[in-house]
Design a protein around this motif. Sequence first.
Motif, PDB file in Angstrom:
ATOM      1  N   SER A   1      22.649  15.309  -1.133  1.00 64.77           N
ATOM      2  CA  SER A   1      21.750  14.495  -1.957  1.00 64.77           C
ATOM      3  C   SER A   1      20.661  15.358  -2.581  1.00 64.77           C
TER       4      SER A   1
ATOM      5  N   GLY B   1      20.501  15.825  -6.529  1.00 64.87           N
ATOM      6  CA  GLY B   1      19.235  15.407  -7.140  1.00 64.87           C
ATOM      7  C   GLY B   1      18.590  16.541  -7.915  1.00 64.87           C
TER       8      GLY B   1
ATOM      9  N   PHE C   1      15.866  12.290  -7.949  1.00 65.33           N
ATOM     10  CA  PHE C   1      15.815  11.089  -7.113  1.00 65.33           C
ATOM     11  C   PHE C   1      15.176   9.918  -7.850  1.00 65.33           C
TER      12      PHE C   1
ATOM     13  N   ALA D   1      27.632  12.037  -3.927  1.00 70.03           N
ATOM     14  CA  ALA D   1      26.548  12.001  -2.937  1.00 70.03           C
ATOM     15  C   ALA D   1      25.683  10.756  -3.118  1.00 70.03           C
ATOM     16  N   ASP D   2      26.304   9.637  -3.347  1.00 72.48           N
ATOM     17  CA  ASP D   2      25.647   8.339  -3.547  1.00 72.48           C
ATOM     18  C   ASP D   2      24.796   8.276  -4.808  1.00 72.48           C
ATOM     19  N   PHE D   3      24.985   9.184  -5.743  1.00 72.52           N
ATOM     20  CA  PHE D   3      24.332   9.138  -7.044  1.00 72.52           C
ATOM     21  C   PHE D   3      25.365   8.712  -8.073  1.00 72.52           C
TER      22      PHE D   3
END
Length: 84
Positions: free
Chosen positions: A6, A10, A37, A55-57
């Motif tokens: 992350s 980010g 972020f 990565a959850d983005f």
Amino acid sequence: MGFLWSLIIGGIIGWLAGMIIGRDVPFGIVGNIIAGFVGAWLGSLILGTWGPSVADFAIIPALIGAIVFVFILSLILRGTRRAS
């Protein structure tokens, strides 16, 4: 390991946003990570979570949100530099 990814993603998103609009993000690497972020949060808030995800983005909304955030931040910082 997920947290590290992350941070890396980010940072890359924040760096790309700065490169696209041609302005440096303040505070270097930490600024890039924060811009990534905040941009991911802003982009998913406005545009949702469509597109590829790493990565959850959600990459496309995160990048658009980071571009908006870096642009607004650069306008604010430019205004404070003139005042002082």
